[in-house]
Design an enzyme around this catalytic site. Sequence first.
Site, PDB file in Angstrom:
ATOM      1  N   HIS A 258     120.433 123.173  72.274  1.00  0.00           N
ATOM      2  CA  HIS A 258     120.444 124.505  74.019  1.00  0.00           C
ATOM      3  C   HIS A 258     122.183 124.630  73.779  1.00  0.00           C
ATOM      4  CE1 HIS A 258     116.327 124.017  73.567  1.00  0.00           C
ATOM      5  NE2 HIS A 258     115.949 122.702  73.906  1.00  0.00           N
TER       6      HIS A 258
ATOM      7  N   GLU B 251     106.598 117.040  73.514  1.00  0.00           N
ATOM      8  CA  GLU B 251     107.290 115.832  74.002  1.00  0.00           C
ATOM      9  C   GLU B 251     106.842 115.517  75.731  1.00  0.00           C
ATOM     10  OE1 GLU B 251     112.069 117.422  76.489  1.00  0.00           O
ATOM     11  OE2 GLU B 251     110.685 118.377  76.022  1.00  0.00           O
TER      12      GLU B 251
ATOM     13  N   ASP C 176     120.174 117.853  72.122  1.00  0.00           N
ATOM     14  CA  ASP C 176     118.914 118.904  73.215  1.00  0.00           C
ATOM     15  C   ASP C 176     119.989 119.276  73.975  1.00  0.00           C
ATOM     16  OD1 ASP C 176     116.959 119.907  74.189  1.00  0.00           O
ATOM     17  OD2 ASP C 176     116.493 117.952  74.906  1.00  0.00           O
ATOM     18  N   ASP C 177     119.807 118.017  74.961  1.00  0.00           N
ATOM     19  CA  ASP C 177     121.549 119.003  75.722  1.00  0.00           C
ATOM     20  C   ASP C 177     122.288 118.071  76.776  1.00  0.00           C
ATOM     21  OD1 ASP C 177     119.748 121.440  77.060  1.00  0.00           O
ATOM     22  OD2 ASP C 177     118.053 119.808  76.718  1.00  0.00           O
TER      23      ASP C 177
END
Length: 335
Positions: free
Chosen positions: A19, A200, A278-279
Amino acid sequence: MDDLKKFIWNMPKAELHLHIEGSLEPELMFALARRNKVEIPFATVEEVRDAYQFSNLQDFLDIYYQGMSVLLEEQDFYDLTFAYLTKMHEQNVIHVEIFFDPQGHTDRGITFATVIAGITRALSDGLEKYGITSNLIMSFLRHLSEDAAFATLAEALPYRDRIIAVGLDSSEMGHPPSKFARVFEKAKAEGFLAVAHAGEEGPPEYVCEALDLLKVDRLDHGNRALEDAALVMRLAESQIALTVCPLSNYKLAGVTDMRAHPIKKMLELGLKATVNSDDPAYFGGYMNENFEAITESLNLTKEEILNLARNGFEASFCSDTEKQAMISRLEAYGA
C-alpha cells in the site's frame, strides 16, 4: 552479514502487496506536514515514530488514515512513491505492484487526477532511473459503501491505461467480499484484473467469497485459508497466488510468534505463496526484512527462498515474456 542474509539482499525480487500510503515514513510525514502546513498531533519525528506502535488492525488504520492527511498535492504523491522505489532499488526489487486508496484522498477533497498523476509520474521515473517495472492497483475501502465503490470505479475509468487491477482493503471483519460482488463484476467487465484482501482477519469463508463472487486473479493475505482443508486443496490445484505479508501478520497479532508463521507450511502444501511488506513504514520492514524474518524464524533453505521469489515473479500481472525474463534473472542468480 551472514551468507543467507547476503543472499536475500542481492536476490532479484518482486513485490505484489504494498500500500503506497503505508510506505509513508515518519520523516516524510513530518516534512510534508510542514511543507503543506498541515496540523498533526506530533511535535517531532520521534513522536511520529512512537505513534507507529499498535497492537491490532483498527489501531493501525487509525494512524494510517491520520498519516494520509499530509498528502495534498501531486508532488506529495510523487515524493511518497519515489521514496518507496528508491528503497526498492536498494533492496534489489526489480518489479512492484502497488495499491493506492483513492477514497482515502477523494473523501478529503483531493482529486483522483492529482493522486494518480503523482504516483504514475514517480513510477515512470522509477523505470527510467532504476529499471523497476510496475503495475498499479486501485483498492476500494471495504468499510465504505458499495455505492461509494461504484463512484470510485467510475472515476477510474478515464485512467484505465494506468491501472491494471482493482482490489479490496481496510478492515475486513463485518465487510465480506460479497458486499462488493457487483462492483467487481462491473470492474471485470471494464477490463480490470481483480485482487482482494481475504483471510487476514476474516474467516476462510471470506476467501471462498473472494474466489467465487469477486473472481479474483490473486489473493491478498489468505492465511486463514489453512483452516479449511478443502479450500487448501482448491488453492493448491488452481495455483492462485497468495500475497503473504509476514511482518504485517506479526505486528497486527495475526501471528504471535514468527516461528509459527504459516508461510513455510503453505509451501509444503503446494500453495503459491509470495513474500511482501504490506505497509512497511508501519510494520518495521520492507521486502528484505520480511524475507530475513521468515528465513531466521522458520529456518528456510536457499531453495525455499528462491521458490518464494520465483512465485512472486510468476504471480505478477506482467506478460509471459516479462515474467520469463525476470525468472531467468533469478535463476542465473540462484545458480
